[in-house]
Design a protein around this motif. Structure first.
Motif, PDB file in Angstrom:
ATOM      1  N   ALA A  79      21.498  17.222  39.921  1.00  0.00           N
ATOM      2  CA  ALA A  79      20.802  16.195  39.406  1.00  0.00           C
ATOM      3  C   ALA A  79      19.273  16.425  39.126  1.00  0.00           C
ATOM      4  CB  ALA A  79      20.931  15.073  40.442  1.00  0.00           C
ATOM      5  N   PHE A  80      18.750  17.106  40.301  1.00  0.00           N
ATOM      6  CA  PHE A  80      17.223  17.449  40.009  1.00  0.00           C
ATOM      7  C   PHE A  80      16.943  18.414  38.576  1.00  0.00           C
ATOM      8  CE2 PHE A  80      16.932  16.595  44.663  1.00  0.00           C
ATOM      9  CZ  PHE A  80      16.370  15.134  44.453  1.00  0.00           C
ATOM     10  N   GLY A  81      18.008  19.269  38.542  1.00  0.00           N
ATOM     11  CA  GLY A  81      18.043  19.926  37.321  1.00  0.00           C
ATOM     12  C   GLY A  81      17.738  19.129  36.064  1.00  0.00           C
ATOM     13  N   TRP A  82      18.702  18.066  36.059  1.00  0.00           N
ATOM     14  CA  TRP A  82      18.629  17.055  34.916  1.00  0.00           C
ATOM     15  C   TRP A  82      17.275  16.377  34.965  1.00  0.00           C
ATOM     16  CZ3 TRP A  82      17.991  11.700  34.801  1.00  0.00           C
ATOM     17  CH2 TRP A  82      18.337  11.366  33.708  1.00  0.00           C
ATOM     18  N   VAL A  83      16.753  16.099  36.067  1.00  0.00           N
ATOM     19  CA  VAL A  83      15.496  15.314  35.874  1.00  0.00           C
ATOM     20  C   VAL A  83      14.375  16.061  35.385  1.00  0.00           C
ATOM     21  CG1 VAL A  83      13.406  14.448  37.569  1.00  0.00           C
ATOM     22  CG2 VAL A  83      16.023  13.937  37.968  1.00  0.00           C
ATOM     23  N   THR A  84      14.661  17.587  35.724  1.00  0.00           N
ATOM     24  CA  THR A  84      13.412  18.473  35.345  1.00  0.00           C
ATOM     25  C   THR A  84      13.398  18.658  33.573  1.00  0.00           C
ATOM     26  OG1 THR A  84      13.462  19.915  37.261  1.00  0.00           O
ATOM     27  CG2 THR A  84      12.796  20.841  34.985  1.00  0.00           C
ATOM     28  N   VAL A  85      14.659  18.748  33.008  1.00  0.00           N
ATOM     29  CA  VAL A  85      14.595  18.958  31.754  1.00  0.00           C
ATOM     30  C   VAL A  85      14.443  17.869  31.113  1.00  0.00           C
ATOM     31  CG1 VAL A  85      16.469  19.482  29.771  1.00  0.00           C
ATOM     32  CG2 VAL A  85      16.677  20.744  31.804  1.00  0.00           C
ATOM     33  N   ASN A  86      14.568  16.742  31.436  1.00  0.00           N
ATOM     34  CA  ASN A  86      14.028  15.337  30.788  1.00  0.00           C
ATOM     35  C   ASN A  86      12.692  14.974  31.188  1.00  0.00           C
ATOM     36  OD1 ASN A  86      16.937  14.172  29.189  1.00  0.00           O
ATOM     37  ND2 ASN A  86      17.565  14.904  31.316  1.00  0.00           N
ATOM     38  N   TYR A  87      12.457  15.207  32.074  1.00  0.00           N
ATOM     39  CA  TYR A  87      11.042  14.927  32.408  1.00  0.00           C
ATOM     40  C   TYR A  87      10.077  15.702  31.363  1.00  0.00           C
ATOM     41  CZ  TYR A  87       6.702  14.550  34.725  1.00  0.00           C
ATOM     42  OH  TYR A  87       5.024  14.640  35.102  1.00  0.00           O
ATOM     43  N   LEU A  88      10.382  17.075  31.596  1.00  0.00           N
ATOM     44  CA  LEU A  88       9.388  18.190  30.888  1.00  0.00           C
ATOM     45  C   LEU A  88       9.613  17.772  29.095  1.00  0.00           C
ATOM     46  CD1 LEU A  88      10.102  21.334  32.637  1.00  0.00           C
ATOM     47  CD2 LEU A  88       8.223  20.150  32.720  1.00  0.00           C
TER      48      LEU A  88
ATOM     49  N   GLU B  77      16.832   9.024  24.553  1.00  0.00           N
ATOM     50  CA  GLU B  77      18.167   9.399  24.551  1.00  0.00           C
ATOM     51  C   GLU B  77      17.934  10.909  25.644  1.00  0.00           C
ATOM     52  OE1 GLU B  77      22.374  11.358  22.697  1.00  0.00           O
ATOM     53  OE2 GLU B  77      20.515  11.077  21.605  1.00  0.00           O
ATOM     54  N   THR B  78      18.713  11.064  26.885  1.00  0.00           N
ATOM     55  CA  THR B  78      18.683  12.092  27.830  1.00  0.00           C
ATOM     56  C   THR B  78      19.265  13.424  27.125  1.00  0.00           C
ATOM     57  OG1 THR B  78      20.464  11.321  28.889  1.00  0.00           O
ATOM     58  CG2 THR B  78      18.244  10.507  29.619  1.00  0.00           C
ATOM     59  N   THR B  79      18.725  14.416  27.799  1.00  0.00           N
ATOM     60  CA  THR B  79      19.483  15.862  27.603  1.00  0.00           C
ATOM     61  C   THR B  79      20.291  16.129  28.982  1.00  0.00           C
ATOM     62  OG1 THR B  79      17.863  16.524  26.013  1.00  0.00           O
ATOM     63  CG2 THR B  79      19.020  18.322  27.204  1.00  0.00           C
ATOM     64  N   GLY B  80      21.405  16.720  28.512  1.00  0.00           N
ATOM     65  CA  GLY B  80      22.293  17.140  29.578  1.00  0.00           C
ATOM     66  C   GLY B  80      21.685  18.216  30.127  1.00  0.00           C
ATOM     67  N   ALA B  81      22.106  18.728  31.510  1.00  0.00           N
ATOM     68  CA  ALA B  81      21.565  20.038  32.205  1.00  0.00           C
ATOM     69  C   ALA B  81      22.793  21.063  32.337  1.00  0.00           C
ATOM     70  CB  ALA B  81      20.862  19.555  33.377  1.00  0.00           C
TER      71      ALA B  81
ATOM     72  N   GLY C  73      20.427  21.138  27.738  1.00  0.00           N
ATOM     73  CA  GLY C  73      19.545  22.490  28.024  1.00  0.00           C
ATOM     74  C   GLY C  73      20.305  23.224  29.120  1.00  0.00           C
ATOM     75  N   ALA C  74      20.555  24.800  28.697  1.00  0.00           N
ATOM     76  CA  ALA C  74      21.101  25.683  29.624  1.00  0.00           C
ATOM     77  C   ALA C  74      19.991  26.355  30.091  1.00  0.00           C
ATOM     78  CB  ALA C  74      22.326  26.326  28.719  1.00  0.00           C
TER      79      ALA C  74
ATOM     80  N   TYR D 297      28.523  23.298  19.977  1.00  0.00           N
ATOM     81  CA  TYR D 297      27.862  24.284  20.706  1.00  0.00           C
ATOM     82  C   TYR D 297      26.429  24.456  20.015  1.00  0.00           C
ATOM     83  CZ  TYR D 297      26.374  29.254  21.426  1.00  0.00           C
ATOM     84  OH  TYR D 297      26.100  30.470  22.218  1.00  0.00           O
ATOM     85  N   SER D 298      26.127  23.844  18.876  1.00  0.00           N
ATOM     86  CA  SER D 298      24.909  23.675  18.299  1.00  0.00           C
ATOM     87  C   SER D 298      24.096  23.016  19.056  1.00  0.00           C
ATOM     88  CB  SER D 298      24.914  23.689  16.818  1.00  0.00           C
ATOM     89  OG  SER D 298      25.229  22.216  16.650  1.00  0.00           O
ATOM     90  N   ASP D 299      24.469  21.885  19.813  1.00  0.00           N
ATOM     91  CA  ASP D 299      23.871  21.026  20.543  1.00  0.00           C
ATOM     92  C   ASP D 299      23.121  21.445  22.014  1.00  0.00           C
ATOM     93  OD1 ASP D 299      24.424  18.813  18.870  1.00  0.00           O
ATOM     94  OD2 ASP D 299      26.125  18.343  19.703  1.00  0.00           O
ATOM     95  N   ILE D 300      23.687  22.734  22.296  1.00  0.00           N
ATOM     96  CA  ILE D 300      23.091  23.323  23.473  1.00  0.00           C
ATOM     97  C   ILE D 300      21.744  24.223  23.121  1.00  0.00           C
ATOM     98  CG2 ILE D 300      23.718  25.277  25.206  1.00  0.00           C
ATOM     99  CD1 ILE D 300      26.689  24.565  24.990  1.00  0.00           C
TER     100      ILE D 300
END
Length: 497
Positions: free
Chosen positions: A176-185, A194-198, A345-346, A421-424
């Motif tokens: 969950a905190f990884g998801w917060v990081t990606v979307n916050y940045l 729209e949010t990004t998955g992590a 975001g991977a 796959y291109s969405d990653i």
């Protein structure tokens, strides 16, 4: 003398009233300039700091975060200002010598001491979060886990920061905190986009987290986390797979190939020409595989490679269980997962492995990515060593396996298609901050740190305008009064007809 006295009496600037008016005028001008300078001087912003130690399974890293003392929608605007990689393995590796776990952190903590302003030391919170490596150690030997944490606490408390404790993060928190990081940045939280998955991949676990319009948390409540950030609520799907980090899943794959206790295996996930002698006891020295150790196995086995991507994929698939699912949809091992939604975001090992393989460009078709990886895996081991002379051999030997695992995890485990796959996007940093759970963790913690009142101008705007107006009027009146001696002279001028 009488002439001088007469001239002095006729000079209006020598009268007491005029002198007083002049002095008051000068004082008013000086005061006006002083107020204007003080009111408009640049304000030095106040900052707060936080330190988070990410104690992973393979290594520990320290991150320093900084944010303005005033808050934005009750969420501090956090930025990473420094990072330090701790030398040596993860703290879970020091189970038999716990004092070294604390000692290993000293060098990076000294850096933090110099990086954070000394007047902020006492109020700077210091946290250590341990992830899957310590989760496994706690499962295997809780007493050893406690001793490692005691040693870590003793070492960290020697520094002048506000030590807030060391603990094991749950897999759910890590995801969950990884998801917060990606979307916050990416400024998605602040702007309500729209949010990004992590997608996070470590050495001992892997996490997937994303918001799905079709998921309200009712089908699998244990996979649901709710956040409120920047005035918006987010219902997040998240799951952490313990033992499915790249290091532990390699053990699972080798365990699958050594079920009968052979003296030699030919591994399709390692390059042709690769050979190494491995110890059965070391291989099975993990809770992830300890119950699978074959009885009567020899002390060692010869691990050789044959470099076949398709066969390697079959080995990797053997570590997944796709046969059981009690929910409407599953990823693997009977774990519920809604349909993937949005970009992802991977980061962490996802990025480092794919970057080494030069496969981070997801605009390349998935089939082409597989072809490139197949070619890499089939490259003879001596040639691989010549191409990468500066890479540590242990890591170099495992890239074929790790790359195959990543593609198999995404496509077979999480149901990523050739189109999606291109969405990653494989990411290391976003706007100068490392992608990972630590920034999200720090961001969440700022909601619990009282906001400090910021510096304010000398006067409120209305008061400033009022004073400037009054002084301007006073100067105008003084100027008019200073001309008073000239009034009679002007009035006595003869009129010309």
């Amino acid at each position: 003398m009488s002439a001088q006295r007469e001239m002095k009496e006729k000079n209006p600037w020598h009268t007491p009233v005029t002198i007083i008016i002049t002095v008051i005028g000068v004082i008013a001008i000086v005061a006006l300039v002083t107020v204007a300078v003080l009111q408009n001087k640049p304000l030095l912003p106040k900052y707060k700091y936080g330190i988070v130690l990410d104690a992973g399974s393979s290594h520990t890293a320290l991150y320093i975060y900084e944010w303005p003392a005033e808050k934005d929608n009750n969420t501090g605007r956090v930025e990473q200002t420094h990072s330090c990689k701790v030398k040596g393995p993860g703290i879970s590796s020091y189970a038999s010598i716990p004092w070294k776990a604390g000692e290993s952190l000293t060098a990076c903590m000294q850096e933090a001491k110099h990086r954070v302003p000394s007047n902020r030391h006492q109020e700077t919170p210091l946290y250590l979060g341990a992830t899957a490596g310590m989760r496994l150690l706690n499962m295997e030997d809780s007493l050893a886990s406690d001793k490692v944490f005691q040693a870590v606490a003793a070492a960290l408390q020697k520094f002048p920061f506000s030590y807030q404790g060391a603990r094991i993060l749950s897999g759910q928190e890590e995801g969950a905190f990884g998801w917060v990081t990606v979307n916050y940045l990416d400024d998605r939280l602040k702007q309500g986009l729209e949010t990004t998955g992590a997608l996070d991949l470590g050495g001992a676990s892997t996490q997937i987290s994303f918001v799905s319009d079709n998921y309200d948390g009712s089908e699998s409540p244990s996979n649901s986390v709710t956040f409120r950030l920047y005035g918006n609520d987010y219902n997040l799907y998240t799951h952490s797979f313990l033992c499915y980090g790249k290091d532990q899943v390699l053990r699972l794959a080798l365990a699958h190939q050594t079920l009968s206790g052979p003296r030699k295996i030919s591994d399709p996930c390692f390059h042709p020409g690769y050979t190494d002698m491995k110890n059965y006891s070391v291989l099975y020295d993990s809770p992830c595989v300890s119950d699978r150790k074959p009885h009567g196995a020899p002390a060692t086995f010869n691990h050789t490679g044959k470099g076949n991507f398709l066969q390697c994929q079959e080995v990797v698939k053997s570590v997944f269980n796709f046969t059981h699912c009690k929910y409407s949809r599953c990823s693997f091992n009977g774990v519920f997962q809604p349909r993937l939604q949005g970009p992802f975001g991977a980061f962490s090992a996802y990025y480092f492995v794919m970057n080494f393989l030069n496969l981070t460009d997801t605009s390349i078709p998935l089939d082409t990515v597989k072809e490139k990886l197949a070619h890499y895996c089939s490259t003879p081991w001596p040639e691989i060593r010549r191409q990468h002379p500066d890479t540590k051999l242990k890591y170099l030997a495992e890239y074929c396996f790790s790359g195959t695992y990543i593609l198999t995890l995404l496509t077979e485990g999480y149901n990523v298609t050739s189109d999606s796959y291109s969405d990653i996007k494989f990411i290391k940093k976003i706007k100068g901050s490392d992608a990972g759970w630590t920034l999200g963790y720090m961001l969440n913690l700022t909601n619990m740190i009282p906001a400090e009142a910021p510096d304010v101008p000398l006067l409120p705007h209305a008061g400033y305008v009022s004073i400037i107006t009054i002084m301007a009027l006073l100067l105008a009146v003084l100027f008019v009064l200073s001309l008073r001696p000239l009034w009679p002279r002007c009035s006595k001028q003869p009129h010309i007809i």
